[in-house]
Design a protein around this motif. Structure first.
Motif, PDB file in Angstrom:
ATOM      1  N   LEU A  19       0.838  -1.197   0.000  1.00 44.25           N
ATOM      2  CA  LEU A  19       0.000   0.000   0.000  1.00 44.25           C
ATOM      3  C   LEU A  19       0.873   1.246   0.000  1.00 44.25           C
ATOM      4  N   SER A  20       0.481   2.206  -0.793  1.00 43.62           N
ATOM      5  CA  SER A  20       1.267   3.427  -0.934  1.00 43.62           C
ATOM      6  C   SER A  20       1.099   4.334   0.274  1.00 43.62           C
ATOM      7  N   GLY A  21       2.231   4.860   0.758  1.00 40.90           N
ATOM      8  CA  GLY A  21       2.201   5.820   1.863  1.00 40.90           C
ATOM      9  C   GLY A  21       1.889   5.222   3.213  1.00 40.90           C
ATOM     10  N   VAL A  22       1.917   3.889   3.310  1.00 42.17           N
ATOM     11  CA  VAL A  22       1.558   3.209   4.555  1.00 42.17           C
ATOM     12  C   VAL A  22       2.692   2.283   4.970  1.00 42.17           C
ATOM     13  N   SER A  23       2.917   2.195   6.276  1.00 39.58           N
ATOM     14  CA  SER A  23       3.945   1.292   6.784  1.00 39.58           C
ATOM     15  C   SER A  23       3.443   0.656   8.065  1.00 39.58           C
ATOM     16  N   ASP A  24       4.191  -0.343   8.553  1.00 38.40           N
ATOM     17  CA  ASP A  24       3.848  -0.902   9.851  1.00 38.40           C
ATOM     18  C   ASP A  24       4.625  -0.156  10.928  1.00 38.40           C
ATOM     19  N   ALA A 167     -10.116   4.877  11.671  1.00 35.65           N
ATOM     20  CA  ALA A 167     -10.474   5.112  10.267  1.00 35.65           C
ATOM     21  C   ALA A 167      -9.276   4.896   9.350  1.00 35.65           C
ATOM     22  N   ASP A 168      -8.067   5.132   9.857  1.00 36.37           N
ATOM     23  CA  ASP A 168      -6.851   4.916   9.056  1.00 36.37           C
ATOM     24  C   ASP A 168      -6.688   3.465   8.623  1.00 36.37           C
ATOM     25  N   GLN A 169      -7.345   2.556   9.315  1.00 34.15           N
ATOM     26  CA  GLN A 169      -7.182   1.136   8.999  1.00 34.15           C
ATOM     27  C   GLN A 169      -7.990   0.714   7.777  1.00 34.15           C
ATOM     28  N   PHE A 170      -8.755   1.651   7.208  1.00 31.54           N
ATOM     29  CA  PHE A 170      -9.539   1.385   6.004  1.00 31.54           C
ATOM     30  C   PHE A 170      -9.080   2.318   4.886  1.00 31.54           C
ATOM     31  N   ASP A 171      -8.895   1.765   3.709  1.00 27.99           N
ATOM     32  CA  ASP A 171      -8.473   2.536   2.543  1.00 27.99           C
ATOM     33  C   ASP A 171      -9.698   3.182   1.906  1.00 27.99           C
ATOM     34  N   SER A 172      -9.774   4.506   1.932  1.00 32.20           N
ATOM     35  CA  SER A 172     -10.939   5.197   1.388  1.00 32.20           C
ATOM     36  C   SER A 172     -11.031   5.069  -0.125  1.00 32.20           C
ATOM     37  N   ASP A 173      -9.930   4.671  -0.800  1.00 33.42           N
ATOM     38  CA  ASP A 173      -9.947   4.499  -2.251  1.00 33.42           C
ATOM     39  C   ASP A 173     -10.416   3.112  -2.678  1.00 33.42           C
ATOM     40  N   ASP A 174     -10.535   2.201  -1.731  1.00 31.29           N
ATOM     41  CA  ASP A 174     -11.018   0.866  -2.023  1.00 31.29           C
ATOM     42  C   ASP A 174     -12.512   0.800  -1.703  1.00 31.29           C
ATOM     43  N   VAL A 226      -7.643  -3.303  28.241  1.00 30.06           N
ATOM     44  CA  VAL A 226      -7.850  -2.833  26.858  1.00 30.06           C
ATOM     45  C   VAL A 226      -6.560  -2.261  26.267  1.00 30.06           C
ATOM     46  N   CYS A 227      -5.693  -1.719  27.111  1.00 32.17           N
ATOM     47  CA  CYS A 227      -4.402  -1.250  26.588  1.00 32.17           C
ATOM     48  C   CYS A 227      -3.554  -2.438  26.142  1.00 32.17           C
ATOM     49  N   ALA A 228      -3.644  -3.537  26.881  1.00 35.82           N
ATOM     50  CA  ALA A 228      -2.938  -4.748  26.457  1.00 35.82           C
ATOM     51  C   ALA A 228      -3.511  -5.264  25.145  1.00 35.82           C
ATOM     52  N   VAL A 229      -4.829  -5.203  24.997  1.00 36.29           N
ATOM     53  CA  VAL A 229      -5.470  -5.622  23.744  1.00 36.29           C
ATOM     54  C   VAL A 229      -5.007  -4.738  22.585  1.00 36.29           C
ATOM     55  N   PHE A 230      -4.920  -3.438  22.825  1.00 32.13           N
ATOM     56  CA  PHE A 230      -4.465  -2.520  21.770  1.00 32.13           C
ATOM     57  C   PHE A 230      -3.053  -2.879  21.304  1.00 32.13           C
ATOM     58  N   LEU A 231      -2.182  -3.219  22.232  1.00 34.40           N
ATOM     59  CA  LEU A 231      -0.814  -3.597  21.872  1.00 34.40           C
ATOM     60  C   LEU A 231      -0.777  -4.881  21.046  1.00 34.40           C
ATOM     61  N   LEU A 232      -1.704  -5.794  21.319  1.00 37.43           N
ATOM     62  CA  LEU A 232      -1.740  -7.045  20.562  1.00 37.43           C
ATOM     63  C   LEU A 232      -1.989  -6.812  19.076  1.00 37.43           C
ATOM     64  N   GLY A 233      -2.689  -5.736  18.754  1.00 38.16           N
ATOM     65  CA  GLY A 233      -2.981  -5.456  17.352  1.00 38.16           C
ATOM     66  C   GLY A 233      -1.885  -4.738  16.612  1.00 38.16           C
ATOM     67  N   THR A 234      -0.796  -4.393  17.306  1.00 43.54           N
ATOM     68  CA  THR A 234       0.269  -3.590  16.703  1.00 43.54           C
ATOM     69  C   THR A 234       0.802  -4.142  15.382  1.00 43.54           C
ATOM     70  N   PRO A 235       1.079  -5.441  15.245  1.00 43.91           N
ATOM     71  CA  PRO A 235       1.632  -5.935  13.966  1.00 43.91           C
ATOM     72  C   PRO A 235       0.713  -5.737  12.762  1.00 43.91           C
ATOM     73  N   THR A 236      -0.583  -5.510  13.009  1.00 45.27           N
ATOM     74  CA  THR A 236      -1.513  -5.396  11.878  1.00 45.27           C
ATOM     75  C   THR A 236      -1.848  -3.961  11.510  1.00 45.27           C
ATOM     76  N   TYR A 237      -1.400  -2.983  12.303  1.00 44.11           N
ATOM     77  CA  TYR A 237      -1.827  -1.603  12.077  1.00 44.11           C
ATOM     78  C   TYR A 237      -1.188  -0.996  10.828  1.00 44.11           C
ATOM     79  N   ARG A 238      -1.964  -0.145  10.174  1.00 45.64           N
ATOM     80  CA  ARG A 238      -1.454   0.675   9.077  1.00 45.64           C
ATOM     81  C   ARG A 238      -1.140   2.066   9.617  1.00 45.64           C
ATOM     82  N   LEU A 239       0.106   2.470   9.457  1.00 52.73           N
ATOM     83  CA  LEU A 239       0.535   3.790   9.899  1.00 52.73           C
ATOM     84  C   LEU A 239       0.811   4.638   8.671  1.00 52.73           C
ATOM     85  N   TYR A 240       0.067   5.730   8.550  1.00 59.86           N
ATOM     86  CA  TYR A 240       0.225   6.610   7.387  1.00 59.86           C
ATOM     87  C   TYR A 240       1.277   7.672   7.671  1.00 59.86           C
ATOM     88  N   ALA A 241       2.114   7.888   6.675  1.00 62.17           N
ATOM     89  CA  ALA A 241       3.099   8.957   6.786  1.00 62.17           C
ATOM     90  C   ALA A 241       2.389  10.291   6.645  1.00 62.17           C
TER      91      ALA A 241
END
Length: 512
Positions: A19-24, A167-174, A226-241
């Motif tokens: 994905l363009s402009g996105v990283s883990d 909302a960043d986890q969804f591509d608005s162009d798709d 819930v903070c522990a749950v949030f950390l569990l999802g870290t490998p799947t997150y999309r981080l936009y530059a």
């Protein structure tokens, strides 16, 4: 399937492009099939739902703790809660700036998680130690307020970023992800109302019927989980530059306010775009003042009533009456979407039924009605006390809570949509923070009014409007004053709204 086959199944197909402009979180490219979407958004929803649960689990009944075990007067306790909640609503302005300019949304939420755990942890330990000692010492009171303001700073880092990061986890162009993104916004607000309702009902009951330590410990346990749950999802997150134009939005705005030349036309336009929102923002503050009463004086008013349910002997905690607001939201949102909007659409021709400013104005009018009802109910209650008649039932305050719930759906959602949509492109991340500042400054105004009026009304030796024994006070006078202020601000709001020109669509006229 052997181990090698299992590892290969986790890899993206060779033909899939990153994905363009996105990283883990490590700066590596990410792929649609292995990142984002609901698999990531639900982790974010969890921490936001837990955050709302914990915050309202504390704030809904905080005035009772301050005026009970801590021994503060009604006026000082109400002023303290209003000041604290006002700070929690103002700090997202700073949080939005830091997230957009320096930290980013994911690190901001991580910082918020750390502050949440620290704040709720200190709060729980402080309440437990003061209970064991038979009463709070000066140091324990100081730690109590330190913990509350740590929670306020956590709110400042979290609230501008949570929904946006989800909302960043969804591509608005798709097309498929864009549809899911719209669903996220709908379910987000609905889920928050459920979490708040459960928190107010359950936690307030535990605080008053089990122990304050357990009651404050529940939010701490929830936030830790819930903070522990949030950390569990870290490998799947999309981080936009961040885009270059989005960095340092407030600094760019400040420069444009003092420099208006052809070399900085875009910034000068942004400054004008923000400045034209200020009259609308200022006239919305009366709604923030009305909203501040729900967690404070509405609570104290409810404590004077007969709160028994039927003949069961079960007594509803005063703070639990606040669930009437979220329950009204849960019922009114589908009604508004399925019945009110289609009916208005036929009358106005507007696809949304009415403009965002009309929606805000309608919410302000309903909140004015809520204050008027509250004044009338309190006046009737005091008359019964003077005539030594039966104590008023809790059902009398249902209309004011329901009215504030309806006002919430109209005014709050309207402000969210208005300030986000009308904010210039490079400053839109501040839209939610600007709406929250309405609630924050409303809390500060309420706190200042209560402190000022308490001093004035006690000068003649009487117990004042906010007497510790509300049967000797006059909350009805205060509600009448707030209703008058709301009526004046609503008039100005309608006048400013009538002349406001939307950025995109021409609005339907508002009568002045």
């Amino acid at each position: 399937m052997n181990t090698m086959d299992s590892s290969r199944s986790l890899l993206p197909p060779e033909e899939e492009q990153p994905l363009s402009g996105v990283s883990d979180f490590r700066g590596r490219p990410v792929y649609r099939s292995t990142s984002g979407g609901w698999r990531s958004a639900l982790f974010v929803v969890a921490v936001e739902l837990g955050g709302s649960f914990a915050y309202f689990g504390v704030s809904a009944n905080l005035i009772t703790y301050l005026s009970g075990p801590l021994g503060q007067s009604n006026a000082s306790a109400a002023a303290a809660v209003n000041a604290w909640s006002g700070t929690a609503c103002m700090l997202p302005l700073l949080g939005a700036f830091l997230a957009d300019s320096f930290l980013g949304r994911y690190p901001s939420i991580l910082l918020a998680c750390a502050l949440y755990i620290l704040g709720y942890g200190i709060l729980t330990v402080t309440v437990a130690s003061s209970s064991a000692a038979g009463g709070p010492s000066l140091a324990q009171v100081a730690f109590l307020y330190v913990s509350l303001y740590l929670i306020a700073f956590a709110q400042g880092a979290d609230k501008p970023c949570g929904l946006a990061f989800g909302a960043d986890q969804f591509d608005s162009d798709d097309p498929r992800e864009s549809a899911s993104r719209s669903s996220l916004f709908n379910w987000w607000y609905f889920s928050m109302a459920i979490g708040i309702s459960v928190a107010i009902a359950v936690v307030s009951y535990v605080q008053e019927n089990v122990s304050w330590t357990v009651g404050f410990g529940i939010p701490f346990a929830i936030m830790f989980c819930v903070c522990a749950v949030f950390l569990l999802g870290t490998p799947t997150y999309r981080l936009y530059a961040p885009s270059p134009g989005a960095r340092n939005p407030l600094a760019r705005l400040a420069r444009s306010l003092v420099k208006d030349d052809d070399d900085d036309k875009e910034s000068s336009e942004e400054a004008r775009g923000v400045l034209r929102l200020l009259p609308i923002w200022a006239t919305c503050l009366a709604y923030g003042v009305a909203y501040a009463q729900i967690m404070t004086l509405f609570n104290k008013q409810g404590r004077t009533l007969d709160r028994r349910i039927g003949n069961s002997g079960l007594e509803v905690p005063p703070a639990a009456l606040q669930t009437l607001g979220p329950v009204t939201i849960l019922l009114f949102v589908p009604m508004y979407d399925r019945a009110v909007v289609p009916a208005l659409r036929r009358v106005t021709g507007n696809p949304r039924g009415m403009t965002t400013l009309q929606r805000i104005g309608a919410g302000m009018a309903v909140s004015l009605a809520a204050l008027t009802i509250a004044a009338a109910v309190e006046g009737q209650r005091l008359e019964r006390v003077r005539e030594q008649r039966a104590v008023m039932r809790w059902t009398w305050v249902v209309p004011q809570y329901v009215a504030m719930g309806v006002a919430d759906v109209l005014a709050v959602v309207g402000m969210q949509e208005f300030f986000h949509g009308e904010m210039p492109e490079g400053l839109r991340s501040l839209g939610l923070a600007l709406y929250l500042s309405v609630m924050g400054i409303g809390g500060f105004i309420s706190s200042a009014l209560i402190s000022l009026l308490d001093g004035i009304t006690r000068r003649d030796g009487s117990q004042g409007w906010f007497a510790d024994d509300l049967n000797r006070g006059h909350l009805d006078y205060f509600y009448c004053l707030l209703a008058a202020i709301s009526a004046v601000e609503l008039t100005f709001f309608l006048c400013f709204s009538r002349s406001y020109a939307y950025r995109r669509n021409k609005p339907l006229p508002l009568l002045c």
